[in-house]
Design a protein around this motif. Structure first.
Motif, PDB file in Angstrom:
ATOM      1  N   ALA A 275       0.834  -1.207   0.000  1.00 44.84           N
ATOM      2  CA  ALA A 275       0.000   0.000   0.000  1.00 44.84           C
ATOM      3  C   ALA A 275       0.868   1.256   0.000  1.00 44.84           C
ATOM      4  N   ILE A 276       1.931   1.251   0.777  1.00 43.63           N
ATOM      5  CA  ILE A 276       2.831   2.409   0.818  1.00 43.63           C
ATOM      6  C   ILE A 276       3.502   2.612  -0.544  1.00 43.63           C
ATOM      7  N   PHE A 281       3.944   5.559  -5.651  1.00 44.19           N
ATOM      8  CA  PHE A 281       3.914   5.526  -7.118  1.00 44.19           C
ATOM      9  C   PHE A 281       2.876   6.503  -7.659  1.00 44.19           C
ATOM     10  N   LEU A 282       1.707   6.543  -7.037  1.00 42.18           N
ATOM     11  CA  LEU A 282       0.660   7.459  -7.508  1.00 42.18           C
ATOM     12  C   LEU A 282       1.079   8.912  -7.315  1.00 42.18           C
ATOM     13  N   ARG A 283       1.744   9.222  -6.216  1.00 41.29           N
ATOM     14  CA  ARG A 283       2.201  10.594  -5.994  1.00 41.29           C
ATOM     15  C   ARG A 283       3.246  10.982  -7.027  1.00 41.29           C
ATOM     16  N   ARG A 286       1.584  11.523 -10.324  1.00 43.92           N
ATOM     17  CA  ARG A 286       0.822  12.764 -10.337  1.00 43.92           C
ATOM     18  C   ARG A 286       1.753  13.966 -10.479  1.00 43.92           C
ATOM     19  N   SER A 287       2.919  13.913  -9.791  1.00 42.19           N
ATOM     20  CA  SER A 287       3.859  15.026  -9.911  1.00 42.19           C
ATOM     21  C   SER A 287       4.417  15.114 -11.323  1.00 42.19           C
ATOM     22  N   ILE A 288       4.658  13.954 -11.970  1.00 42.78           N
ATOM     23  CA  ILE A 288       5.149  13.966 -13.354  1.00 42.78           C
ATOM     24  C   ILE A 288       4.111  14.563 -14.288  1.00 42.78           C
TER      25      ILE A 288
END
Length: 297
Positions: A275-276, A281-283, A286-288
């Motif tokens: 989960a971490i 990965f999602l953060r 999203r930043s990319i």
């Protein structure tokens, strides 16, 4: 008629209680003679004390308990325990009795052993010395010696007073029943009172017998701690070996605690780590995407 019977019964109980109180008070008192007038001038202290009556003092009744700890080589635990048991058998059942015995040497070579005995109080200290000598001859040593005493004098005085009270009560009630002719209900009630008093009398006698047995026989609790032969040495090298053994045992206990903690946390880590990683990965994704949008703008 029934009132007269109950009045006689109450008088018997009251007289019994008064006599019991007097007996109890007399059993606990000390007879001390004190001179009322001072000694004449020139009379010595020794001559003054010799003229008074002797002081009567009742000795306390003590029940002793011995707790002994021995550190014995691992290969000699059973031998030492059997030698102690043989010392008890030599004294005979009147002076030494086996209460409990345990030995885990067959299941675990490093296991401890225990031995519980009852020994006549008159030879308890000599018996303790013989136990220590048997351990010394086997290459072990004494690591703990605790002796405690419980004063049971008051309990014995109370038990004797209760016995005297109940004996007098039973005697009076029996005499009333023998000479009394009245309604059946009154006789049945008196018989029940006699039976209850006799039951209390038997309990008091049993309690007094138990107290006398505790005074006559001292309790021995013997513990055998099995260690490596070098650790059982009485010299300073044996003490150093004990320190290393204790440090190693503490380290192993710490490692075991960590392993238990990891085993407990393992299922949670299996769930939380993916989960971490997914959140990271999602953060990052999203930043990319945000940087790409800014460049296009």
């Amino acid at each position: 008629m029934r009132r007269l019977f109950l009045l006689l019964l109450a008088c018997g109980v009251a007289a019994c209680s008064d006599q019991s109180d007097r007996q109890s008070a007399g059993a606990e008192s000390y007879d001390v003679a004190v001179a009322d007038t001072p000694a004449p001038a020139g009379e010595s202290f020794s001559s003054q004390t010799s003229s008074t009556d002797p002081i009567s003092i009742s000795l306390p009744q003590l029940a002793y308990s011995y707790t002994l700890g021995f550190r014995v080589p691992v290969d000699s635990v059973s031998t030492v325990q059997q030698s102690h048991l043989e010392l008890c058998r030599e004294l005979g059942p009147a002076k030494c009795q086996l209460i409990a015995m345990s030995n885990n040497d067959g299941e675990n070579r490093a296991g401890d052993a225990t031995l519980n005995l009852r020994v006549a109080s008159g030879i308890a200290r000599e018996f303790q010395t013989r136990l220590s000598a048997a351990v010394d001859s086997a290459g072990g040593r004494t690591v703990a010696t605790n002796i405690s005493a419980e004063d049971v004098s008051k309990d014995m005085v109370d038990a004797r007073a209760r016995i005297a009270q109940r004996e007098l009560l039973v005697s009076r009630l029996t005499e009333i029943l023998r000479t009394r002719n009245g309604p059946v209900a009154d006789l049945v009630a008196a018989e029940r009172s006699v039976a209850q008093a006799q039951e209390e009398l038997d309990k008091a006698k049993g309690w007094l017998t138990e107290l006398q047995g505790r005074v006559a026989m001292s309790r021995f609790e013997i513990r055998y701690n099995a260690v490596a032969p070098a650790a059982a040495d009485q010299s300073w090298t044996g003490q150093i070996q004990d320190a290393f053994s204790g440090s190693g045992a503490a380290f192993l206990m710490g490692v075991r605690a960590l392993l238990v903690l990891l085993i407990f946390l393992a299922p949670w880590l299996i769930v939380l780590i993916p989960a971490i990683l997914a959140v990271r990965f999602l953060r990052r994704r999203r930043s990319i995407d945000a940087e790409a949008d800014s460049h296009e703008g």
